[in-house]
Design a protein around this motif. Structure first.
Motif, PDB file in Angstrom:
ATOM      1  N   ASP A 148      25.440  33.972  34.944  1.00 52.79           N
ATOM      2  CA  ASP A 148      26.620  33.408  35.608  1.00 52.79           C
ATOM      3  C   ASP A 148      26.849  31.960  35.185  1.00 52.79           C
ATOM      4  O   ASP A 148      25.909  31.237  34.839  1.00 52.79           O
ATOM      5  CB  ASP A 148      26.445  33.475  37.131  1.00 52.79           C
ATOM      6  N   PRO A 181      31.393  26.724  37.505  1.00 56.45           N
ATOM      7  CA  PRO A 181      32.450  27.726  37.710  1.00 56.45           C
ATOM      8  C   PRO A 181      33.829  27.141  38.023  1.00 56.45           C
ATOM      9  O   PRO A 181      34.812  27.870  37.996  1.00 56.45           O
ATOM     10  CB  PRO A 181      31.921  28.532  38.903  1.00 56.45           C
ATOM     11  N   ARG A 227      24.170  33.725  42.681  1.00 57.56           N
ATOM     12  CA  ARG A 227      24.604  33.394  41.323  1.00 57.56           C
ATOM     13  C   ARG A 227      23.351  33.005  40.534  1.00 57.56           C
ATOM     14  O   ARG A 227      22.581  32.128  40.955  1.00 57.56           O
ATOM     15  CB  ARG A 227      25.599  32.238  41.361  1.00 57.56           C
TER      16      ARG A 227
END
Length: 467
Positions: free
Chosen positions: A362, A366, A341
Motif C-alpha cells: 500500500d 496516500p 494498510r
C-alpha cells in the motif's frame, strides 16, 4: 572288614562335602544373576566415570529450578533411550519453546535472580488483538520465548494494554486476579481469578481500561511470602512501573549500536508535499524504539498546511519492523478507518534529511501524488525551552482513542496559545473541532503534559479531568 568299612565311610563324607561345595558355588552364581549383584560383585557391571555422574547430577539440580532445562534434560534422556515410556504431557510444559527461546528464557530468569527480583514484566503495546500484523513478529524477535506461546497462556481481560509477565523460577506460583478501586482510588478489592500457574513460564496479559489505574493484580507466592504488582506503563519512561521485586525485562538479542533511528527523539517531518491540486500538505512520522534501538510502534499523521498552521486530517498508529539487517528498509502496518494498510518503504539518510520512498504494498503517501518525500528531524526541545513544550504533547494526544475517533469523523486539531497548570504540571493546550471555510469552531479542549498525562475539559464546569 573293619578297615574297609571305615574307609568307605570316610570316602562317603568326602563325596558329600564335595557335592555341598559344588552346590554352594552354583547357588552363588544363581544369586549373582538373580539380584543383579546386590551385595556381591557382578563381573558384567562397569562402574560409570565420576565425571558422568557429576554431569547428570548437575543437570538434575538445574532442571529442578529451570522448567526449560527440565524439558531439555528429559528430551536428551529420551533421545538416549527412545524405547522408554514418553513423559506425561504435564511434564513437558515448556515443549513449545524453541532452543533460542529456551536460552533467552534461562538468561532472562538468571538476570531476574541477579537483581533479586521475583517477577519480570514488559509492556508489549496498545492493541486490541495480540496477533496484529507486525506486532507479534516484533514481540517474538524481542522476547524469543514468546514465539509459539500456546493460546492458554494468553490472558485477555478488559483493556487494550498488553504485558508479558515472567516469574524468576518455577518455585513461585503466579496468579492473575481482577480488581476494582473505590471512587477516590484509595482502596482496592480483588475479584475473579483469571489465571494461575506454577510452571515458571511466561504469560501474556491484556488489561487496563485507562492509563491511571490497573484493573488486575499479579500475585507471586512462595511458601508464606507474597509479592503483589499492579501492571502500569510509564509512557514517558517507555517501561513498566517497577518495584523492589518486579523489574523491567531485558529486550532481545538485537541491539544495534548505530543507524538513523538509534538514540534519536522526536518526529520526522515533511512540509514540502503537495496534493494533486497543488495544496500544501505535511506528514509527520515517528518511529518509536526501545532503549536498545529495537522497533516498537509507529505514529503517523498529516494534513493541510495553511500559512504554517497544521490542519490534521488523519492519524494512524501501527508498528514496523526492519526489512533488512542494516535497517534501510522497513515493513509497516498501520491502523486506518478502512482497515490495515501495509507495505515496504526504503529509507535514505543524507546529512539531516531523510528520504522515504514507497517500495511495495500500500502507498505510504496516500494523499499526495509523489512516491518519494523528504523529511527532517524535529528534535524534542530542551527542558524550559518554548514554555516547556517538549514536542511530544501532540503525539501523546493523538494516541488517545477518542481523539483518533473524532479525527476519523472529519474533525481537526489546533494548538491553543498559552499553557495551563494541571495537577502541578505545565500542560500544552489543544482544541479539537470543525474546520469551516471562514473559521475554525473548537468543540473540545485538551491539556497534555510532557510526562504523558492527558486531560479533557469538562464543558459544564470548565475543570480538567483525566482522559
Amino acid at each position: 572288614m573293619g578297615k574297609k568299612g571305615k574307609l568307605g565311610k570316610v570316602k562317603g563324607m568326602l563325596l558329600m562335602a564335595l557335592l555341598l561345595f559344588c552346590a554352594f558355588l552354583t547357588g552363588c552364581s544363581l544369586l549373582d544373576i538373580k539380584d543383579g549383584g546386590l551385595g556381591m560383585t557382578n563381573p558384567d557391571y562397569v562402574e560409570p566415570e565420576k565425571d558422568e555422574i557429576d554431569e547428570e547430577n548437575s543437570e538434575k539440580a538445574q532442571y529442578e529450578k529451570d522448567p526449560y532445562e527440565k524439558y531439555r534434560f528429559e528430551k536428551n534422556q529420551h533421545e538416549k533411550n527412545p524405547d522408554e515410556e514418553a513423559q506425561p504431557e504435564e511434564d513437558q510444559a515448556a515443549s513449545w519453546l524453541s532452543e533460542t527461546g529456551g536460552q533467552a528464557l534461562a538468561e532472562e530468569q538468571e538476570s531476574l535472580r541477579d537483581y533479586g527480583a521475583v517477577l519480570g514484566a514488559a509492556f508489549l503495546g496498545y492493541t486490541a488483538d495480540y496477533s496484529f500484523p507486525g506486532k507479534q513478529k516484533q514481540r517474538e524477535e524481542t522476547y524469543p520465548y514468546l514465539e509459539g506461546i500456546p493460546a492458554e497462556r494468553i490472558i485477555e481481560y478488559e483493556g487494550d494494554e498488553w504485558y508479558v509477565i515472567l516469574p524468576e523460577a518455577a518455585d513461585w506460583s503466579i496468579s492473575v486476579e481482577a480488581c476494582n478501586w473505590n471512587e477516590d482510588f484509595t482502596d482496592i478489592s480483588v475479584g475473579e481469578l483469571l489465571w494461575e500457574g506454577t510452571d515458571g513460564l511466561p504469560v501474556i496479559l491484556r488489561c487496563n481500561l485507562g492509563d491511571l489505574h490497573s484493573n488486575v493484580r499479579i500475585t507471586a507466592r512462595k511458601g508464606n511470602r507474597e509479592v503483589f504488582w499492579y501492571p502500569y506503563y510509564l509512557a514517558f519512561a517507555g517501561e513498566i512501573e517497577p518495584t523492589e521485586e518486579v523489574m523491567q525485562l531485558v529486550s532481545g538479542s538485537y541491539m544495534p549500536e548505530e543507524g538513523y533511528l538509534y538514540g534519536m527523539e522526536g518526529s520526522w517531518y515533511c512540509d514540502s508535499a503537495e496534493t494533486d491540486a497543488g495544496e500544501p500538505y505535511f506528514y509527520s512520522v515517528t518511529f518509536l524504539t526501545g532503549e536498545d534501538g529495537f522497533p516498537l510502534d509507529m505514529w503517523y499523521y498529516g494534513g493541510f498546511l495553511n500559512e504554517g498552521v497544521e490542519e490534521i486530517c488523519f492519524f494512524w498508529d501501527g508498528s514496523y519492523a526492519y526489512g533488512d539487517s542494516l535497517g534501510e528498509s522497513l515493513e509497516f502496518w498501520l491502523n486506518t478507518p478502512d482497515g490495515i494498510r501495509s507495505g515496504t518503504i526504503w529509507l535514505n539518510l543524507e546529512g539531516d534529511y531523510l528520504s522515504i520512498q514507497e517500495m511495495e504494498g500500500d502507498a505510504f503517501f496516500p494523499f499526495t501524488g509523489g512516491s518519494v518525500e523528504t523529511f527532517y528531524l524535529r528534535p524534542e526541545a530542551e527542558p524550559g525551552e518554548n514554555g516547556d513544550f517538549s514536542g511530544n504533547e501532540m503525539d501523546l494526544l493523538l494516541a488517545q482513542a477518542e481523539v483518533q475517533e473524532k479525527l476519523n469523523q472529519g474533525m481537526a486539531i489546533r494548538d491553543v496559545d498559552g499553557m495551563d497548570t494541571v495537577q502541578g504540571e505545565a500542560c500544552v493546550l489543544f482544541a479539537l473541532g470543525t474546520e469551516h471555510p471562514d473559521q475554525f469552531v473548537a468543540e473540545y479542549y485538551y491539556a497534555v503534559s510532557s510526562s504523558g498525562a492527558v486531560y479533557r475539559m469538562d464543558d459544564l464546569t470548565g475543570e480538567w479531568e483525566p482522559v
